[in-house]
Design a protein around this motif. Structure first.
Motif, PDB file in Angstrom:
ATOM      1  N   SER A  42       0.869  -1.168   0.000  1.00 36.08           N
ATOM      2  CA  SER A  42       0.000   0.000   0.000  1.00 36.08           C
ATOM      3  C   SER A  42       0.906   1.217   0.000  1.00 36.08           C
ATOM      4  N   TYR A  43       0.743   2.069  -1.003  1.00 37.24           N
ATOM      5  CA  TYR A  43       1.544   3.286  -1.123  1.00 37.24           C
ATOM      6  C   TYR A  43       0.645   4.504  -1.228  1.00 37.24           C
ATOM      7  N   ASP A  44       0.971   5.538  -0.505  1.00 39.38           N
ATOM      8  CA  ASP A  44       0.454   6.876  -0.753  1.00 39.38           C
ATOM      9  C   ASP A  44       1.621   7.574  -1.446  1.00 39.38           C
ATOM     10  N   LEU A  45       1.581   7.620  -2.770  1.00 40.75           N
ATOM     11  CA  LEU A  45       2.741   7.991  -3.582  1.00 40.75           C
ATOM     12  C   LEU A  45       2.976   9.503  -3.647  1.00 40.75           C
ATOM     13  N   GLN A  46       3.204  10.077  -2.465  1.00 37.07           N
ATOM     14  CA  GLN A  46       3.596  11.473  -2.358  1.00 37.07           C
ATOM     15  C   GLN A  46       4.571  11.581  -1.194  1.00 37.07           C
ATOM     16  N   PRO A  47       5.466  12.577  -1.213  1.00 30.41           N
ATOM     17  CA  PRO A  47       6.406  12.711  -0.100  1.00 30.41           C
ATOM     18  C   PRO A  47       5.677  12.756   1.236  1.00 30.41           C
ATOM     19  N   GLY A  48       6.119  11.920   2.146  1.00 28.98           N
ATOM     20  CA  GLY A  48       5.494  11.804   3.457  1.00 28.98           C
ATOM     21  C   GLY A  48       4.356  10.806   3.495  1.00 28.98           C
ATOM     22  N   ILE A  80       9.511   8.947   0.292  1.00 31.45           N
ATOM     23  CA  ILE A  80      10.377  10.122   0.310  1.00 31.45           C
ATOM     24  C   ILE A  80      10.239  10.884  -1.009  1.00 31.45           C
ATOM     25  N   GLU A  81      10.252  10.142  -2.111  1.00 31.99           N
ATOM     26  CA  GLU A  81      10.131  10.730  -3.441  1.00 31.99           C
ATOM     27  C   GLU A  81       9.494   9.709  -4.367  1.00 31.99           C
ATOM     28  N   ALA A  82       8.579  10.165  -5.210  1.00 33.47           N
ATOM     29  CA  ALA A  82       7.935   9.272  -6.172  1.00 33.47           C
ATOM     30  C   ALA A  82       7.789   9.989  -7.509  1.00 33.47           C
ATOM     31  N   THR A  86       9.923   6.017 -13.054  1.00 32.31           N
ATOM     32  CA  THR A  86      11.378   6.198 -13.043  1.00 32.31           C
ATOM     33  C   THR A  86      12.018   6.038 -11.674  1.00 32.31           C
ATOM     34  N   LEU A  87      11.390   6.552 -10.597  1.00 27.80           N
ATOM     35  CA  LEU A  87      12.053   6.575  -9.293  1.00 27.80           C
ATOM     36  C   LEU A  87      11.038   6.476  -8.163  1.00 27.80           C
ATOM     37  N   LEU A  88      11.348   5.610  -7.211  1.00 26.10           N
ATOM     38  CA  LEU A  88      10.584   5.529  -5.969  1.00 26.10           C
ATOM     39  C   LEU A  88      11.588   5.385  -4.840  1.00 26.10           C
ATOM     40  N   LYS A  89      11.588   6.353  -3.931  1.00 31.46           N
ATOM     41  CA  LYS A  89      12.490   6.335  -2.778  1.00 31.46           C
ATOM     42  C   LYS A  89      11.629   6.377  -1.532  1.00 31.46           C
ATOM     43  N   THR A 106      15.385   1.909   7.248  1.00 30.78           N
ATOM     44  CA  THR A 106      16.445   2.025   6.262  1.00 30.78           C
ATOM     45  C   THR A 106      15.860   2.787   5.074  1.00 30.78           C
ATOM     46  N   THR A 107      16.662   2.998   4.032  1.00 33.74           N
ATOM     47  CA  THR A 107      16.185   3.707   2.844  1.00 33.74           C
ATOM     48  C   THR A 107      16.272   2.790   1.637  1.00 33.74           C
ATOM     49  N   LEU A 108      15.163   2.692   0.922  1.00 34.06           N
ATOM     50  CA  LEU A 108      15.042   1.832  -0.247  1.00 34.06           C
ATOM     51  C   LEU A 108      14.727   2.703  -1.461  1.00 34.06           C
TER      52      LEU A 108
END
Length: 170
Positions: A42-48, A80-82, A86-89, A106-108
């Motif tokens: 489950s992702y809320d694909l915005q910072p935070g 953190i960033e979506a 291209t990129l999902l952090k 950790t950071t993925l």
């Protein structure tokens, strides 16, 4: 290709799929349950935004068979960033393993790059400073067989590749 430093694991796979298909497989719960160790993301694909993984029925049954309860949420974190396709952090913490839970977040990072018609690279970077148990687990260095928790990210990415390219798991 897999490399690991004392604090970071870098895992890269080449997939015959579009960036959109790879993104969907990573972020859609109906896809995430089909490969690797399963579970519904489950992702809320915005910072935070919140990130979590709930166990699937197979994982719950395996836990019951082995005599322990699987929690309602097995992994959590925060976006953190979506940048779609291209990129999902994100931050990442395995809740169901007490050793890695004690280490904290950790950071993925997932990096998706279109290489040529129909091919992409997917690079997964897992930063685990001061998290040796987590890095060992996600690097696939545990003694358990790959499909029983010992394969880490190499297992997950290989299974994802197989699913996207053939429609079947490894």
């Amino acid at each position: 290709m897999t490399t690991a430093t004392e604090t970071t694991g870098v895992f890269k796979v080449y997939i015959r799929a579009t960036p959109e298909a790879i993104w969907t497989a990573i972020t859609d719960p109906e896809w995430s349950v089909k490969y690797g160790y399963g579970g519904y993301v489950s992702y809320d694909l915005q910072p935070g935004g919140a990130y979590s993984v709930r166990p699937d029925e197979e994982m719950l049954a395996a836990g019951k068979e082995m005599g322990f309860a699987i929690p309602d949420v097995i992994v959590d974190g925060e976006v953190i960033e979506a940048n779609p396709y291209t990129l999902l952090k994100q931050s990442w913490r395995m809740i169901m393993d007490s050793t890695t839970l004690d280490e904290g977040f950790t950071t993925l990072t997932y990096e998706i790059e279109q290489l040529s018609a129909g091919y992409c690279s997917l690079t997964l970077i897992h930063e685990c400073p001061a998290h040796p148990a987590t890095l060992r687990m996600v690097s696939g260095l545990n003694e358990a067989p790959p499909d029983q928790g010992g394969g880490g990210w190499p297992w997950v990415l290989s299974d994802l590749k197989s699913l996207l390219e053939t429609g079947s798991r490894m």
